[in-house]
Structure formats: structure tokens, C-alpha cells
Design a protein around this motif. Structure first.
Motif, PDB file in Angstrom:
ATOM      1  N   GLN A  49       0.823  -1.267   0.027  1.00 59.82           N
ATOM      2  CA  GLN A  49      -0.065  -0.035  -0.081  1.00 59.82           C
ATOM      3  C   GLN A  49       0.730   1.299  -0.055  1.00 59.82           C
ATOM      4  N   ASN A  50       2.265   1.165   0.207  1.00 60.09           N
ATOM      5  CA  ASN A  50       3.037   2.185  -0.125  1.00 60.09           C
ATOM      6  C   ASN A  50       3.134   2.952  -1.401  1.00 60.09           C
ATOM      7  N   ASP A  51       2.780   4.175  -1.426  1.00 52.87           N
ATOM      8  CA  ASP A  51       2.719   5.050  -2.852  1.00 52.87           C
ATOM      9  C   ASP A  51       4.014   4.684  -3.488  1.00 52.87           C
ATOM     10  N   ALA A  52       5.257   4.969  -2.684  1.00 53.61           N
ATOM     11  CA  ALA A  52       6.484   4.885  -3.689  1.00 53.61           C
ATOM     12  C   ALA A  52       6.649   3.507  -4.000  1.00 53.61           C
ATOM     13  N   LEU A  53       6.626   2.482  -3.221  1.00 59.09           N
ATOM     14  CA  LEU A  53       6.857   1.211  -3.622  1.00 59.09           C
ATOM     15  C   LEU A  53       5.678   0.816  -4.603  1.00 59.09           C
ATOM     16  N   LYS A  54       4.750   1.042  -4.563  1.00 60.03           N
ATOM     17  CA  LYS A  54       3.501   0.886  -5.766  1.00 60.03           C
ATOM     18  C   LYS A  54       3.937   1.473  -6.958  1.00 60.03           C
ATOM     19  N   ALA A  55       4.620   2.783  -6.885  1.00 60.59           N
ATOM     20  CA  ALA A  55       5.129   3.340  -8.373  1.00 60.59           C
ATOM     21  C   ALA A  55       6.194   2.524  -8.870  1.00 60.59           C
ATOM     22  N   ARG A  56       6.965   2.059  -8.095  1.00 55.78           N
ATOM     23  CA  ARG A  56       8.164   1.348  -8.439  1.00 55.78           C
ATOM     24  C   ARG A  56       7.742  -0.077  -9.026  1.00 55.78           C
ATOM     25  N   LEU A  57       6.875  -0.513  -8.433  1.00 61.17           N
ATOM     26  CA  LEU A  57       6.216  -1.890  -8.842  1.00 61.17           C
ATOM     27  C   LEU A  57       5.788  -1.673 -10.230  1.00 61.17           C
ATOM     28  N   ALA A  58       4.915  -0.538 -10.362  1.00 62.05           N
ATOM     29  CA  ALA A  58       4.257  -0.417 -11.784  1.00 62.05           C
ATOM     30  C   ALA A  58       5.111   0.066 -12.885  1.00 62.05           C
ATOM     31  N   LYS A  59       6.233   0.524 -12.169  1.00 62.49           N
ATOM     32  CA  LYS A  59       7.282   0.910 -13.520  1.00 62.49           C
ATOM     33  C   LYS A  59       8.108  -0.501 -13.948  1.00 62.49           C
ATOM     34  N   MET A  60       8.066  -1.316 -12.985  1.00 64.79           N
ATOM     35  CA  MET A  60       8.931  -2.706 -13.354  1.00 64.79           C
ATOM     36  C   MET A  60       7.851  -3.347 -14.161  1.00 64.79           C
ATOM     37  N   ASN A  61       6.732  -3.442 -13.827  1.00 63.05           N
ATOM     38  CA  ASN A  61       5.734  -4.291 -14.530  1.00 63.05           C
ATOM     39  C   ASN A  61       5.388  -3.731 -16.121  1.00 63.05           C
ATOM     40  N   ALA A  62       5.365  -2.279 -16.100  1.00 59.62           N
ATOM     41  CA  ALA A  62       5.107  -1.706 -17.343  1.00 59.62           C
ATOM     42  C   ALA A  62       6.397  -1.771 -18.235  1.00 59.62           C
ATOM     43  N   GLU A  63       7.616  -1.957 -17.741  1.00 59.53           N
ATOM     44  CA  GLU A  63       9.064  -2.274 -18.460  1.00 59.53           C
ATOM     45  C   GLU A  63       8.529  -3.603 -19.210  1.00 59.53           C
ATOM     46  N   VAL A  64       8.410  -4.565 -18.380  1.00 57.45           N
ATOM     47  CA  VAL A  64       8.154  -5.735 -19.041  1.00 57.45           C
ATOM     48  C   VAL A  64       7.096  -6.090 -19.821  1.00 57.45           C
ATOM     49  N   MET A  65       5.814  -5.168 -19.693  1.00 57.23           N
ATOM     50  CA  MET A  65       4.819  -5.052 -20.679  1.00 57.23           C
ATOM     51  C   MET A  65       5.201  -4.368 -21.817  1.00 57.23           C
ATOM     52  N   GLY A  66       5.954  -3.311 -21.856  1.00 59.59           N
ATOM     53  CA  GLY A  66       6.511  -2.111 -22.923  1.00 59.59           C
ATOM     54  C   GLY A  66       5.491  -1.429 -23.027  1.00 59.59           C
ATOM     55  N   VAL A  67       4.856  -0.789 -21.935  1.00 61.25           N
ATOM     56  CA  VAL A  67       3.784   0.347 -21.862  1.00 61.25           C
ATOM     57  C   VAL A  67       4.389   1.427 -20.853  1.00 61.25           C
ATOM     58  N   THR A  68       3.832   2.528 -20.900  1.00 63.63           N
ATOM     59  CA  THR A  68       4.063   3.673 -19.991  1.00 63.63           C
ATOM     60  C   THR A  68       2.916   4.056 -18.752  1.00 63.63           C
ATOM     61  N   THR A  69       1.853   3.191 -19.352  1.00 65.40           N
ATOM     62  CA  THR A  69       0.644   3.255 -18.255  1.00 65.40           C
ATOM     63  C   THR A  69       0.886   2.153 -16.874  1.00 65.40           C
ATOM     64  N   ASN A  70       0.196   2.234 -15.986  1.00 64.70           N
ATOM     65  CA  ASN A  70       0.402   1.813 -14.750  1.00 64.70           C
ATOM     66  C   ASN A  70      -0.465   0.141 -14.883  1.00 64.70           C
ATOM     67  N   PRO A  71      -0.019  -0.990 -15.142  1.00 66.59           N
ATOM     68  CA  PRO A  71      -0.461  -1.957 -15.499  1.00 66.59           C
ATOM     69  C   PRO A  71      -1.481  -2.397 -14.198  1.00 66.59           C
ATOM     70  N   TYR A  72      -1.103  -1.790 -13.007  1.00 60.89           N
ATOM     71  CA  TYR A  72      -2.069  -2.236 -11.894  1.00 60.89           C
ATOM     72  C   TYR A  72      -3.151  -1.220 -11.516  1.00 60.89           C
ATOM     73  N   TYR A  73      -3.643  -0.688 -13.000  1.00 58.29           N
ATOM     74  CA  TYR A  73      -4.648   0.363 -13.008  1.00 58.29           C
ATOM     75  C   TYR A  73      -4.761   1.443 -11.838  1.00 58.29           C
ATOM     76  N   ASP A  74      -3.687   1.734 -11.288  1.00 62.57           N
ATOM     77  CA  ASP A  74      -3.729   2.734 -10.254  1.00 62.57           C
ATOM     78  C   ASP A  74      -4.476   2.187  -8.933  1.00 62.57           C
ATOM     79  N   ALA A  75      -4.517   0.975  -8.615  1.00 64.44           N
ATOM     80  CA  ALA A  75      -5.189   0.582  -7.384  1.00 64.44           C
ATOM     81  C   ALA A  75      -4.824   1.083  -6.168  1.00 64.44           C
ATOM     82  N   PRO A  76      -5.428   1.210  -5.075  1.00 63.51           N
ATOM     83  CA  PRO A  76      -4.810   1.762  -3.921  1.00 63.51           C
ATOM     84  C   PRO A  76      -3.916   0.494  -3.235  1.00 63.51           C
ATOM     85  N   THR A  77      -4.221  -0.671  -3.382  1.00 64.54           N
ATOM     86  CA  THR A  77      -3.511  -1.977  -3.168  1.00 64.54           C
ATOM     87  C   THR A  77      -3.112  -2.994  -4.160  1.00 64.54           C
ATOM     88  N   TYR A  78      -1.864  -3.493  -3.824  1.00 61.00           N
ATOM     89  CA  TYR A  78      -1.351  -4.535  -4.952  1.00 61.00           C
ATOM     90  C   TYR A  78      -1.212  -5.712  -4.117  1.00 61.00           C
TER      91      TYR A  78
END
Length: 199
Positions: free
Chosen positions: A78-107
Motif C-alpha cells: 500500500q506504500n505509494d512509492a513502492l507501488k510506483a516502483r512496482l508499476a514501473k517494473m511491470n510496465a517495462e516488462v509489458m512495454g507500456v508507460t501506463t500503470n498495469p495495476y490500474y492505479d489501484a490503492p492496494t497491490y
């Protein structure tokens, strides 16, 4: 909670006819949860409650696992900075710049030991249990892929160490989790021949 266990409790306090009605209602509610769950890709920014999160996580821990080994590990973030980091990692694998976790408050991430028998199946059951529990709490969820690739990187392995996870784990999948922002779409008609009985 196991239906048989519920019955064993009720039979000491409730007349049999009432027990039948209660059990039937439980069955109907459970099937309705299954039928009405949808993948959610749009979330309100409000964080879910600790009580709701605990219900979801506990449901995951009661999923069936191969040989009863309880091989999966569940991590809620639920930590915002960590969520942003995870979203960036996932997006790099996916090849996109959007948030693959859909900006959800919890991953919610699920890992298993690399050598676990049926680890993918175990983790998949955990994720399904949590999705159904989330829906029962009025929450939306969506299964998110690419955690295997994310946590095979040095950055991913470092995160697992920071979270106190044992060595040798692989990522299997994750959930985006939060309050849905909008109404779910209706279920598609079930395909012909989806299930059959051979006697």
C-alpha cells in the motif's frame, strides 16, 4: 468457513428446518459471488480498510495447496512509492508507460518457491480465493501478470530480500485491489458446451 463446520455449530442451537434455510442461503450467496465477480480496471483513490484487506488475505491463506504444503507467500503493498516502483517494473516488462495495476490503492503479490510441486496451481488458487473474497467485501480486483519476469531481475530479488521473503521464490501473479470506480459490465453468455457430464 467450511459449510460442514457451520452445520456442526448450528445443529446445537438451531432447529433443523432453519438450518436447511440458512445453509441454502449460504450456498446461494456464494454462487452469486462467483457469478457476479468481474475484473476491475478502474479504481477510486480511497484506500480499503484493514478489515477488508485482512478478509482478502485470510481467504488466500485458506486456498488448497499441493500436499498441504502452503507453498505460496502473499505480500500486500500500500506504500505509494513502492507501488510506483512496482508499476514501473511491470510496465517495462509489458512495454507500456501506463500503470498495469490500474492505479489501484492496494497491490497483492503472490510468490512460490521455484521448486514447489504445482506452485503455479497453488498460487493461482490463492489469487482466485482472494478475488472472490474481495468481491464479497464490495471490492474490485483484477489478476495482473508479469510478476515472474519482474522478480527474476536483480531489482525484484532485492525487493524480496527487503520484504523478508526466503530465497528461491518466483513471482506468479498479483491483484490490483480497491473500490471500483463505476459499475461492472454484465457477464458474457457462457459458451455452448462449456461443461459436459460423461456417464
Amino acid at each position: 468457513m467450511c459449510i460442514i463446520y457451520v452445520y456442526e455449530i448450528l445443529r446445537h442451537y438451531v432447529p433443523l428446518n432453519d438450518i436447511v434455510y440458512i445453509m441454502k442461503d449460504m450456498e446461494t450467496n456464494f454462487l452469486e459471488i462467483i457469478r457476479t465477480r468481474r475484473s476491475c480496471r478502474s479504481y477510486k483513490p480511497d484506500q480499503i480498510t484493514d478489515e477488508q484487506l485482512n478478509v482478502v488475505l485470510e481467504a488466500g491463506t485458506y486456498a488448497p495447496t499441493s500436499r498441504g504444503l502452503q507453498s505460496p507467500f502473499i505480500v500486500a503493498v500500500q506504500n505509494d512509492a513502492l507501488k510506483a516502483r512496482l508499476a514501473k517494473m511491470n510496465a517495462e516488462v509489458m512495454g507500456v508507460t501506463t500503470n498495469p495495476y490500474y492505479d489501484a490503492p492496494t497491490y497483492v503479490l503472490v510468490f512460490v518457491p521455484e521448486d514447489a510441486p504445482n506452485g503455479v496451481q497453488d498460487a493461482s488458487l490463492v489469487l482466485e480465493n482472494m478475488m472472490l473474497a474481495a468481491h464479497s467485501q464490495g471490492l474490485g480486483s483484477c489478476w495482473i501478470h508479469r510478476e515472474r519476469e519482474m522478480f527474476a531481475t536483480e531489482e525484484g530479488k532485492e525487493l524480496m530480500r527487503e520484504w523478508g521473503l526466503p530465497e528461491g521464490l518466483v513471482g506468479i501473479g498479483a491483484l490490483s485491489l480497491g473500490y471500483p470506480d463505476g459499475e461492472p459490465s454484465p457477464a458474457k453468455p457462457r459458451k455452448e458446451g462449456y461443461a459436459r457430464v460423461i456417464r
